[in-house]
Every structure is written in C-alpha cells, then in structure tokens.
Design a protein around this motif. Structure first.
Motif, short mmCIF file in Angstrom:
data_model
loop_
_atom_site.label_atom_id
_atom_site.label_comp_id
_atom_site.label_asym_id
_atom_site.label_seq_id
_atom_site.Cartn_x
_atom_site.Cartn_y
_atom_site.Cartn_z
N ARG A 189 0.85 -1.21 0.00
CA ARG A 189 0.00 0.00 0.00
C ARG A 189 0.87 1.25 0.00
NH1 ARG A 189 -3.20 -2.87 3.28
NH2 ARG A 189 -2.26 -2.15 5.23
N MET A 190 1.91 1.26 0.84
CA MET A 190 2.75 2.47 0.97
C MET A 190 3.74 2.62 -0.18
SD MET A 190 1.73 4.12 3.51
CE MET A 190 3.05 5.28 3.86
N ALA A 191 4.23 1.49 -0.71
CA ALA A 191 5.23 1.57 -1.79
C ALA A 191 4.57 1.98 -3.10
CB ALA A 191 5.94 0.23 -1.95
N GLY A 192 3.31 1.56 -3.27
CA GLY A 192 2.60 1.91 -4.51
C GLY A 192 2.66 0.82 -5.57
N PRO A 193 1.94 1.04 -6.65
CA PRO A 193 1.77 0.00 -7.68
C PRO A 193 3.04 -0.41 -8.42
CG PRO A 193 0.81 2.10 -8.39
CD PRO A 193 1.20 2.28 -6.96
N GLU A 194 4.04 0.47 -8.42
CA GLU A 194 5.29 0.10 -9.11
C GLU A 194 5.96 -1.09 -8.43
OE1 GLU A 194 6.67 4.27 -8.77
OE2 GLU A 194 7.57 3.92 -10.74
N LEU A 195 5.71 -1.21 -7.11
CA LEU A 195 6.32 -2.36 -6.41
C LEU A 195 5.75 -3.66 -6.96
CD1 LEU A 195 7.98 -3.79 -4.25
CD2 LEU A 195 6.15 -3.29 -2.61
N LEU A 196 4.43 -3.69 -7.10
CA LEU A 196 3.79 -4.91 -7.62
C LEU A 196 4.30 -5.20 -9.03
CD1 LEU A 196 1.80 -7.18 -7.16
CD2 LEU A 196 -0.03 -5.67 -7.98
N ALA A 197 4.47 -4.16 -9.81
CA ALA A 197 4.96 -4.35 -11.19
C ALA A 197 6.34 -5.01 -11.16
CB ALA A 197 5.00 -3.01 -11.91
N GLU A 198 7.22 -4.55 -10.25
CA GLU A 198 8.56 -5.16 -10.18
C GLU A 198 8.46 -6.59 -9.64
OE1 GLU A 198 11.66 -3.05 -7.97
OE2 GLU A 198 13.12 -4.63 -8.44
N CYS A 199 7.58 -6.78 -8.64
CA CYS A 199 7.43 -8.13 -8.06
C CYS A 199 6.96 -9.13 -9.11
CB CYS A 199 6.44 -8.08 -6.90
SG CYS A 199 7.13 -7.35 -5.40
N ARG A 200 6.13 -8.66 -10.03
CA ARG A 200 5.64 -9.57 -11.08
C ARG A 200 6.78 -10.12 -11.93
NH1 ARG A 200 0.27 -9.39 -11.02
NH2 ARG A 200 -0.91 -7.43 -10.81
N THR A 201 7.90 -9.39 -11.96
CA THR A 201 9.03 -9.84 -12.82
C THR A 201 9.91 -10.86 -12.09
OG1 THR A 201 10.62 -8.17 -12.04
CG2 THR A 201 9.11 -7.50 -13.81
N LEU A 202 9.65 -11.09 -10.78
CA LEU A 202 10.59 -11.89 -10.00
C LEU A 202 10.31 -13.38 -10.02
CD1 LEU A 202 10.96 -9.52 -6.90
CD2 LEU A 202 12.47 -9.73 -8.88
N GLY A 203 9.11 -13.76 -10.48
CA GLY A 203 8.82 -15.20 -10.56
C GLY A 203 8.63 -15.86 -9.21
N GLY A 204 8.12 -15.11 -8.23
CA GLY A 204 7.84 -15.71 -6.94
C GLY A 204 9.10 -15.93 -6.10
N CYS A 205 8.90 -16.57 -4.95
CA CYS A 205 10.03 -16.80 -4.02
C CYS A 205 9.71 -18.03 -3.17
CB CYS A 205 10.18 -15.57 -3.11
SG CYS A 205 11.58 -15.63 -1.97
N VAL A 206 10.65 -18.96 -3.10
CA VAL A 206 10.38 -20.16 -2.30
C VAL A 206 10.58 -19.86 -0.83
CG1 VAL A 206 11.11 -21.69 -4.18
CG2 VAL A 206 12.73 -21.04 -2.42
N THR A 207 9.94 -20.62 0.01
CA THR A 207 10.04 -20.41 1.46
C THR A 207 11.50 -20.51 1.91
OG1 THR A 207 7.82 -21.30 1.79
CG2 THR A 207 9.30 -21.34 3.70
N GLY A 208 11.91 -19.54 2.73
CA GLY A 208 13.30 -19.55 3.22
C GLY A 208 14.25 -18.78 2.33
N GLU A 209 13.76 -18.31 1.20
CA GLU A 209 14.60 -17.50 0.31
C GLU A 209 14.20 -16.03 0.40
OE1 GLU A 209 17.10 -20.33 -0.57
OE2 GLU A 209 17.25 -18.30 -1.42
N ALA A 210 14.93 -15.16 -0.30
CA ALA A 210 14.66 -13.72 -0.24
C ALA A 210 15.03 -13.06 -1.56
CB ALA A 210 15.46 -13.09 0.89
#
Ligand code: APR
Length: 172
Positions: free
Chosen positions: A42-63
């Motif tokens: 909410r605070m970072a804004g929609p550009e954060l979601l746009a960048e997150c979409r490029t990351l292909g998710g994250c497995v548990t225990g990773e960062a």
C-alpha cells in the motif's frame, strides 16, 4: 561497536522507517497480501507490484530484493517465512534461512541499516518467543560477520512481539 549497540527495538509501522531497507514477510507469489505485506505494498505503490511480477515468486526460506518506491526505505527485501505446522516440519531451519538470505542480500548491496518485522509470527502462526530467539541469534551472527552493518531494527507491531524480543535480547 558492541552488537547490542547495533540492535534497536521499534514499536510501530515498519513502513514509516527511514532506513536503507525494510524486510517484507511475503508469501510465495510475492504479489502482496495482508499483514505487513499489505502495508508495504500500500505504501510503496503499484510500481512495487509491477517489479514483483518480474521476480517469478520466491520459495520459502529464500529472499529477493526490490526498490522501495514510495517508501522512505530505498529497498525492500521480500522473504517468505514458514507456516507453523507444529514444529516438526523444519520450520525453525526455514525461518533461520530467511534471516540468513536477508543478511546475504544486505551485505551484497552494502546496506548499512535494516528493519525486520517479526517474520512468520502473524498469519503464519510461528510462536513469537521462538521466532524472536531465531531473529536475535541470526542477527548477532550477521553483525559479527559484517562490521560495516551499523543498525538492525526489530519492529514490533504488538506488545507480545515486543516482549518476545526483549526476552530474546536479554538471553543473548
Ligand atoms: N509494520 C510492522 N509489523 C507489522 C505490520 C506493519 N505495518 N503489519 C503487521 N505487522 C506484524 C504482525 O503483527 C506480525 O507480528 O508483522 C508480523 C508478521 O505478520 P504477517 O504480516 O501476518 O506475516 P507472516 O506471519 O509472515 O505471514 C505472511 O501473511 O500478509 C500475508 O502475504 C502475506 O501470505 C503472507 C503471510
């Protein structure tokens, strides 16, 4: 500096902190959610979601690291903690890995200060006292191994979390 001088407790919203990086307790999709994940998006804004979409998710225990966008923090490190299933499912090992991977990214990006939420202790149900002990132990190890690291802030969003960190810090 002694490690204790490099660790602070902060009671409040992690999105308000002016630090190099804040850690997000995300889920495997990295596409947002409730809790601290929801607040950060909410605070970072929609550009954060746009960048997150490029990351292909994250497995548990990773960062994974992204920019901070509209946050005061320059970066966000998204890590996925384990869901607590009773303690027989390598939950502690996976939570330790979250901290280890976050500190690896902090060092790799030469970041000097960081704020962590109580990863996995909300929706994911990890016991607060055990999680705080893991957070403090992993942080002490990271501080020992990284003299450049100046400050780690544990953000507490409720009195139980604050108490858990105070006890864990007093035992260390
Ligand atoms: N600032 C700091 N801490 C916060 C904030 C905030 N704005 N909002 C919540 N918290 C605290 C919670 O009170 C808890 O102590 O963060 C800790 C982690 O709780 P959750 O956010 O529920 O995270 P977690 O338990 O790791 O569960 C992750 O929840 O929000 C979803 O998408 C997320 O599916 C993922 C799951």
């Amino acid at each position: 500096m002694r490690n204790d001088d490099r660790i602070d407790l902060y009671e409040g919203d992690i999105t308000s902190l002016d630090v190099d990086v804040i850690i997000n307790a995300a889920n495997n999709s990295l596409l947002g959610g409730g809790g601290v994940d929801g607040a950060i998006h909410r605070m970072a804004g929609p550009e954060l979601l746009a960048e997150c979409r490029t990351l292909g998710g994250c497995v548990t225990g990773e960062a994974k690291i992204t920019k901070g966008y509209n946050l005061k923090a320059r970066y966000i490190i998204h890590t996925v903690g384990p869901v607590w299933r009773g303690g027989e499912n390598r939950e502690s090992e996976r939570l330790k890995n979250c901290y280890k991977r976050c500190f690896e990214l902090i060092k790799k990006n030469n970041l000097k200060n960081a704020a962590f939420p109580a990863i996995s202790t909300g929706v994911y149900g990890f016991p607060k006292n055990l999680a705080a002990r893991i957070a403090v132990q992993e942080t002490q190890q990271a501080l020992d191994g990284n003299p450049e690291l100046e400050k780690i802030i544990f953000t507490c969003f409720n009195p139980e979390s604050k108490k858990a960190y105070e006890v864990a810090l007093s035992q260390n």
